[in-house]
Design a protein around this motif. Sequence first.
Motif, PDB file in Angstrom:
ATOM      1  N   ARG A   1       0.826  -1.204   0.000  1.00  0.00           N
ATOM      2  CA  ARG A   1       0.000   0.000   0.000  1.00  0.00           C
ATOM      3  C   ARG A   1       0.865   1.260   0.000  1.00  0.00           C
ATOM      4  NH1 ARG A   1      -0.818  -1.611   5.871  1.00  0.00           N
ATOM      5  NH2 ARG A   1       0.608  -0.206   6.857  1.00  0.00           N
ATOM      6  N   GLN A   2       0.232   2.357  -0.434  1.00  0.00           N
ATOM      7  CA  GLN A   2       0.893   3.657  -0.420  1.00  0.00           C
ATOM      8  C   GLN A   2       0.923   4.172   1.017  1.00  0.00           C
ATOM      9  OE1 GLN A   2       2.423   5.554  -2.774  1.00  0.00           O
ATOM     10  NE2 GLN A   2       2.827   7.089  -1.221  1.00  0.00           N
ATOM     11  N   VAL A   3       2.074   4.641   1.446  1.00  0.00           N
ATOM     12  CA  VAL A   3       2.234   5.199   2.787  1.00  0.00           C
ATOM     13  C   VAL A   3       2.526   6.678   2.633  1.00  0.00           C
ATOM     14  CG1 VAL A   3       3.633   5.126   4.883  1.00  0.00           C
ATOM     15  CG2 VAL A   3       3.090   3.010   3.694  1.00  0.00           C
ATOM     16  N   ASP A   4       1.795   7.510   3.387  1.00  0.00           N
ATOM     17  CA  ASP A   4       1.981   8.957   3.286  1.00  0.00           C
ATOM     18  C   ASP A   4       3.242   9.424   3.999  1.00  0.00           C
ATOM     19  OD1 ASP A   4      -0.393   9.349   1.846  1.00  0.00           O
ATOM     20  OD2 ASP A   4      -1.558   9.369   3.692  1.00  0.00           O
ATOM     21  N   VAL A   5       3.502   8.864   5.189  1.00  0.00           N
ATOM     22  CA  VAL A   5       4.609   9.325   6.011  1.00  0.00           C
ATOM     23  C   VAL A   5       5.333   8.147   6.632  1.00  0.00           C
ATOM     24  CG1 VAL A   5       5.263  10.692   8.044  1.00  0.00           C
ATOM     25  CG2 VAL A   5       3.336  11.420   6.632  1.00  0.00           C
ATOM     26  N   VAL A   6       6.663   8.205   6.593  1.00  0.00           N
ATOM     27  CA  VAL A   6       7.487   7.272   7.357  1.00  0.00           C
ATOM     28  C   VAL A   6       8.266   8.119   8.345  1.00  0.00           C
ATOM     29  CG1 VAL A   6       9.438   5.676   7.304  1.00  0.00           C
ATOM     30  CG2 VAL A   6       7.667   5.526   5.548  1.00  0.00           C
ATOM     31  N   LEU A   7       7.964   7.905   9.617  1.00  0.00           N
ATOM     32  CA  LEU A   7       8.645   8.582  10.707  1.00  0.00           C
ATOM     33  C   LEU A   7       9.528   7.526  11.345  1.00  0.00           C
ATOM     34  CD1 LEU A   7       8.746  11.230  12.339  1.00  0.00           C
ATOM     35  CD2 LEU A   7       6.886  10.330  13.717  1.00  0.00           C
ATOM     36  N   ALA A   8      10.840   7.622  11.126  1.00  0.00           N
ATOM     37  CA  ALA A   8      11.743   6.544  11.526  1.00  0.00           C
ATOM     38  C   ALA A   8      12.762   7.009  12.553  1.00  0.00           C
ATOM     39  CB  ALA A   8      12.464   5.986  10.304  1.00  0.00           C
ATOM     40  N   ASP A   9      12.911   6.218  13.594  1.00  0.00           N
ATOM     41  CA  ASP A   9      13.962   6.447  14.579  1.00  0.00           C
ATOM     42  C   ASP A   9      15.298   6.188  13.885  1.00  0.00           C
ATOM     43  OD1 ASP A   9      15.955   5.970  16.603  1.00  0.00           O
ATOM     44  OD2 ASP A   9      14.325   5.729  18.048  1.00  0.00           O
ATOM     45  N   VAL A  10      16.213   7.116  14.003  1.00  0.00           N
ATOM     46  CA  VAL A  10      17.507   7.004  13.337  1.00  0.00           C
ATOM     47  C   VAL A  10      18.214   5.694  13.698  1.00  0.00           C
ATOM     48  CG1 VAL A  10      19.812   8.044  13.179  1.00  0.00           C
ATOM     49  CG2 VAL A  10      17.788   9.486  13.093  1.00  0.00           C
ATOM     50  N   SER A  11      18.075   5.274  14.952  1.00  0.00           N
ATOM     51  CA  SER A  11      18.756   4.046  15.371  1.00  0.00           C
ATOM     52  C   SER A  11      18.257   2.829  14.603  1.00  0.00           C
ATOM     53  CB  SER A  11      18.592   3.826  16.881  1.00  0.00           C
ATOM     54  OG  SER A  11      17.240   3.607  17.209  1.00  0.00           O
ATOM     55  N   LEU A  12      17.020   2.884  14.091  1.00  0.00           N
ATOM     56  CA  LEU A  12      16.480   1.762  13.315  1.00  0.00           C
ATOM     57  C   LEU A  12      16.907   1.802  11.854  1.00  0.00           C
ATOM     58  CD1 LEU A  12      12.869   1.679  14.787  1.00  0.00           C
ATOM     59  CD2 LEU A  12      14.827   0.260  15.424  1.00  0.00           C
ATOM     60  N   THR A  13      17.484   2.907  11.427  1.00  0.00           N
ATOM     61  CA  THR A  13      17.896   3.033  10.027  1.00  0.00           C
ATOM     62  C   THR A  13      19.385   2.747   9.838  1.00  0.00           C
ATOM     63  OG1 THR A  13      18.427   5.395  10.163  1.00  0.00           O
ATOM     64  CG2 THR A  13      16.142   4.807   9.666  1.00  0.00           C
ATOM     65  N   ARG A  14      20.067   2.483  10.938  1.00  0.00           N
ATOM     66  CA  ARG A  14      21.505   2.233  10.859  1.00  0.00           C
ATOM     67  C   ARG A  14      21.763   0.876  10.225  1.00  0.00           C
ATOM     68  NH1 ARG A  14      21.654   5.367  15.947  1.00  0.00           N
ATOM     69  NH2 ARG A  14      22.612   7.300  15.329  1.00  0.00           N
ATOM     70  N   PRO A  15      22.818   0.682   9.553  1.00  0.00           N
ATOM     71  CA  PRO A  15      24.014   1.501   9.566  1.00  0.00           C
ATOM     72  C   PRO A  15      23.996   2.651   8.561  1.00  0.00           C
ATOM     73  CG  PRO A  15      24.461  -0.466   8.300  1.00  0.00           C
ATOM     74  CD  PRO A  15      23.041  -0.567   8.812  1.00  0.00           C
ATOM     75  N   ASP A  16      22.956   2.729   7.701  1.00  0.00           N
ATOM     76  CA  ASP A  16      22.995   3.738   6.656  1.00  0.00           C
ATOM     77  C   ASP A  16      21.639   4.416   6.468  1.00  0.00           C
ATOM     78  OD1 ASP A  16      23.539   5.320   4.491  1.00  0.00           O
ATOM     79  OD2 ASP A  16      24.196   3.693   3.190  1.00  0.00           O
ATOM     80  N   PRO A  17      21.391   5.527   7.186  1.00  0.00           N
ATOM     81  CA  PRO A  17      20.123   6.246   7.044  1.00  0.00           C
ATOM     82  C   PRO A  17      19.888   6.770   5.622  1.00  0.00           C
ATOM     83  CG  PRO A  17      21.314   7.012   8.981  1.00  0.00           C
ATOM     84  CD  PRO A  17      22.235   6.113   8.225  1.00  0.00           C
ATOM     85  N   VAL A  18      20.964   7.080   4.913  1.00  0.00           N
ATOM     86  CA  VAL A  18      20.837   7.562   3.536  1.00  0.00           C
ATOM     87  C   VAL A  18      20.266   6.446   2.661  1.00  0.00           C
ATOM     88  CG1 VAL A  18      22.084   8.440   1.526  1.00  0.00           C
ATOM     89  CG2 VAL A  18      22.710   9.228   3.826  1.00  0.00           C
ATOM     90  N   GLN A  19      20.803   5.252   2.795  1.00  0.00           N
ATOM     91  CA  GLN A  19      20.302   4.113   2.016  1.00  0.00           C
ATOM     92  C   GLN A  19      18.870   3.770   2.417  1.00  0.00           C
ATOM     93  OE1 GLN A  19      21.463   2.866  -0.699  1.00  0.00           O
ATOM     94  NE2 GLN A  19      19.709   1.510  -0.806  1.00  0.00           N
ATOM     95  N   PHE A  20      18.561   3.877   3.701  1.00  0.00           N
ATOM     96  CA  PHE A  20      17.194   3.637   4.173  1.00  0.00           C
ATOM     97  C   PHE A  20      16.236   4.597   3.473  1.00  0.00           C
ATOM     98  CE2 PHE A  20      13.676   4.894   6.897  1.00  0.00           C
ATOM     99  CZ  PHE A  20      13.092   3.674   7.194  1.00  0.00           C
ATOM    100  N   THR A  21      16.598   5.877   3.437  1.00  0.00           N
ATOM    101  CA  THR A  21      15.756   6.890   2.794  1.00  0.00           C
ATOM    102  C   THR A  21      15.578   6.573   1.320  1.00  0.00           C
ATOM    103  OG1 THR A  21      16.512   8.557   4.377  1.00  0.00           O
ATOM    104  CG2 THR A  21      15.524   9.367   2.334  1.00  0.00           C
ATOM    105  N   ARG A  22      16.662   6.227   0.650  1.00  0.00           N
ATOM    106  CA  ARG A  22      16.585   5.858  -0.779  1.00  0.00           C
ATOM    107  C   ARG A  22      15.652   4.672  -0.989  1.00  0.00           C
ATOM    108  NH1 ARG A  22      22.757   6.442  -1.593  1.00  0.00           N
ATOM    109  NH2 ARG A  22      22.896   8.494  -2.538  1.00  0.00           N
ATOM    110  N   ALA A  23      15.771   3.654  -0.129  1.00  0.00           N
ATOM    111  CA  ALA A  23      14.959   2.447  -0.268  1.00  0.00           C
ATOM    112  C   ALA A  23      13.471   2.755  -0.097  1.00  0.00           C
ATOM    113  CB  ALA A  23      15.407   1.388   0.743  1.00  0.00           C
ATOM    114  N   VAL A  24      13.140   3.574   0.890  1.00  0.00           N
ATOM    115  CA  VAL A  24      11.733   3.934   1.110  1.00  0.00           C
ATOM    116  C   VAL A  24      11.200   4.672  -0.105  1.00  0.00           C
ATOM    117  CG1 VAL A  24      10.166   5.374   2.464  1.00  0.00           C
ATOM    118  CG2 VAL A  24      11.873   3.975   3.633  1.00  0.00           C
ATOM    119  N   LEU A  25      11.948   5.663  -0.578  1.00  0.00           N
ATOM    120  CA  LEU A  25      11.481   6.479  -1.697  1.00  0.00           C
ATOM    121  C   LEU A  25      11.464   5.711  -3.019  1.00  0.00           C
ATOM    122  CD1 LEU A  25      13.111   9.891  -0.734  1.00  0.00           C
ATOM    123  CD2 LEU A  25      10.715   9.188  -0.486  1.00  0.00           C
TER     124      LEU A  25
END
Length: 169
Positions: free
Chosen positions: A7-31
């Motif tokens: 499903r389409q998600v409007d907002v992902v509010l993510a704790d930085v500790s859950l996006t480690r080791p790479d928050p940049v890659q996490f952001t790319r993957a979500v988008l």
Amino acid sequence: MLGLRSRQVDVVLADVSLTRPDPVQFTRAVLAKSPKTAVVLVGTMDPRCAAASVAVGARGVVRGGETTEDLVVALTQAIMLVCPRRRVVAGAATNASALPRQRGPRGLTERELQVLRGMSEGKSNAEIGRDLFVSEDTVKTHARRLFRKLGARDRAHAVAEAFRGGIVQ
């Protein structure tokens, strides 16, 4: 990932500790899976990493604190990043454009009165900004306007005039 496939998600509010080791890659993957999703990261991270996350599409990084109160402030700031046309009041989002602009004593706006109250409590511009969920520069702008309206030359003079005039108690 996070149910984005189904499903389409409007907002992902993510704790930085859950996006480690790479928050940049996490952001790319979500988008990559959901391009219209607003990604907001909450927590403490290296400023360069935060800037890189924003550069690849995150709406922002909100520094979270260690207490529950700090977390509430961080989450409110995150909501305001995602919904800039909404104002958070007592935990509920309301449409700011639907609220009339009312003027207080001496023509001060409600926001100017809030800044003045903060000043009367001895708070710095940064502290007032955190309380009101605005930048320090925005607080300075409101302060300049209220100085002009009160005929005050500085913070102390503005607070003194406000006490004399019964604007603050």
